[in-house]
Design a protein around this motif. Sequence first.
Motif, PDB file in Angstrom:
ATOM      1  N   LEU A 277     -12.009  51.608 -14.105  1.00  0.00           N
ATOM      2  CA  LEU A 277     -11.984  50.200 -14.497  1.00  0.00           C
ATOM      3  C   LEU A 277     -11.131  50.002 -15.750  1.00  0.00           C
ATOM      4  N   THR A 278     -10.446  48.890 -15.798  1.00  0.00           N
ATOM      5  CA  THR A 278      -9.677  48.561 -17.010  1.00  0.00           C
ATOM      6  C   THR A 278     -10.633  48.365 -18.190  1.00  0.00           C
ATOM      7  N   THR A 279     -11.784  47.773 -17.915  1.00  0.00           N
ATOM      8  CA  THR A 279     -12.785  47.584 -18.978  1.00  0.00           C
ATOM      9  C   THR A 279     -13.216  48.930 -19.548  1.00  0.00           C
ATOM     10  N   GLY A 280     -13.317  49.931 -18.679  1.00  0.00           N
ATOM     11  CA  GLY A 280     -13.668  51.275 -19.131  1.00  0.00           C
ATOM     12  C   GLY A 280     -12.631  51.821 -20.095  1.00  0.00           C
ATOM     13  N   LEU A 281     -11.375  51.599 -19.773  1.00  0.00           N
ATOM     14  CA  LEU A 281     -10.293  52.055 -20.651  1.00  0.00           C
ATOM     15  C   LEU A 281     -10.337  51.301 -21.984  1.00  0.00           C
ATOM     16  N   ALA A 282     -10.555  49.994 -21.890  1.00  0.00           N
ATOM     17  CA  ALA A 282     -10.644  49.183 -23.121  1.00  0.00           C
ATOM     18  C   ALA A 282     -11.788  49.687 -23.995  1.00  0.00           C
ATOM     19  N   TYR A 283     -12.880  50.035 -23.341  1.00  0.00           N
ATOM     20  CA  TYR A 283     -14.047  50.535 -24.080  1.00  0.00           C
ATOM     21  C   TYR A 283     -13.722  51.851 -24.785  1.00  0.00           C
TER      22      TYR A 283
END
Length: 419
Positions: free
Chosen positions: A305-311
Motif C-alpha cells: 500500500l502507498t499508505t504503508g510506504l508513507a507510514y
Amino acid sequence: MVGGMIPEKVFQQILILGDAWEVFATDYDENQRKVFIRVRETPRLWPAAHCPKCNAQSVAGYDHVPERQWRHLNVCQLESAIVCALPRGRCRECQAVFQVKPPWEGRSKHFTQEFEGFALLLAREMPVSKAGEILGETDQRLWRMLFAHIQAAHAQLSMEEVVWGGADEMNCKKGHHYLTVFVDLLAKRVLFATAGKDATTWEAFATALLAHNGHPKAVTQAAIDMSPAYRKGVAEHFGNATVSFDKFHVVGQVVEAVDEVRRAERTQPERGKLLEKARWLFRKNPENWTAKEGTRWEELAKENLTTGLAYQMRLVFQDIYLVGSAKLARERFQTWCDWVEQAVAPGQLLEPMRKRARMVREHLEGILGHWKAGLTTAYLEGLNSLFSATKRKARGYRSTEHMIAMLYFVAGKLSIPCY
Ligand SMILES: [Zn+2]
C-alpha cells in the motif's frame, strides 16, 4: 459552666479576630441548619484605624451599615456564617466617612478568607461546578471568587526572567474560538493567554511582558509551530529571538500527511477496501498498537500500500529526532527529503509527503533549533494534556475569560490564595 467555655468565647479564639472585634452572640437556626456567629467591633478598633483618604490615624466611629453575612467553614458539618453590621468611621482630619473592611473578608464579599481557602483547595482538584455542588454554592459565586484571586495573583507575576518563550494554540470550542497560550519554557509555566491565533497575539504578549517587568528583547528563543502568523508575530515583536519549530508540531505535520495519503488511497477501488477502519493504526506509533493492530499491520505490509510506504517515511522521520547533533540531524533530514521526493511523481498518492519534504527544506534551520538551542520542548508537548485538563475543570464555561483564568490557575504557578 465548670471548666467549660461559652460558645462566643470559643469562636472568638478560633476565628483569631484580635481585640478590635468580638463575637457577642452565636445562634443556631434549625430550619436552615446553619450556625450564625455574630460579630461587632470593640472600642479598640478606632485608635488603630487609618483614614483611607488622608491616612491620618485619627478616626472615630460614625454609624453602622445594614447587617451582612460571610460564609465561613462548616462547624460540625453545619454551614456557618459570620454576621456583622459593619461600622463606618469618620476621619477627624478630612471628615471622610468610610466603611471598615473586616479582617475576615475574602476577595469575595460573600466569603471569609478561610472559606475561600477551602473552596480554592477543592477547585484545584475538580471542576468548579463540582466544587459548587459540594459547597452548596452557585458556580457564579465561585467563579467570581476564583477570578478575583487569579487576577490579583497574575498581576503580581514577574516576567523579568523570561528568555525562552513558547506559544501554542488552544481550541476552546469545536471548530472556532482559539486562544494563543504563551509559556516560559524554562520555568515551565503559562505566562499569558489571549484570544485569537494571528500575529497580533504576539503584540499582546510583548505588552504583557512589559507590564510584568519583562522585555521582548530579552527573549532569545521562541519555540512555535510553523504557522506563518506566529512567524510573523515573532519577527515583528521579538526581533532578538531565534525561532525553533517544536518537534511535536513538526512530526504532527508528517503524521497528517500520512493521513492524507490514506484518505486518498481509501477512495481507490482496489486497495480502498483494505484501508477500512485503519485510521488510528496509521496515526499511532508501532509501540502503541494493540495486538490486533499489530496483526493488521503485518497483513497490510504484504499489500504494498502507498499508505504503508508513507507510514514508513514517517517512522524514519521521527527517528531523526533521536540523533545527537544538529549536524547529523541536518544530513538525515536532507536524506529523508531526497528519498521522499524521488519516491513521488507529481499528482501521485504520495504528494502530501512531498509537500512536507518541501516544508522541511524551507524550515530546516528552525527545525534544527531543536538541537542548536538545546531547547527542550517537552513542556510544549505536554500542553495538549494541560489544555484538556483546563477544559475539564472549566466544564460548562467555555468563554475566553473562563478559559484564560483556568489556564492561569492550573498552569500559571501563581500564589493563590492571594490576599
Ligand atoms: Zn482623612
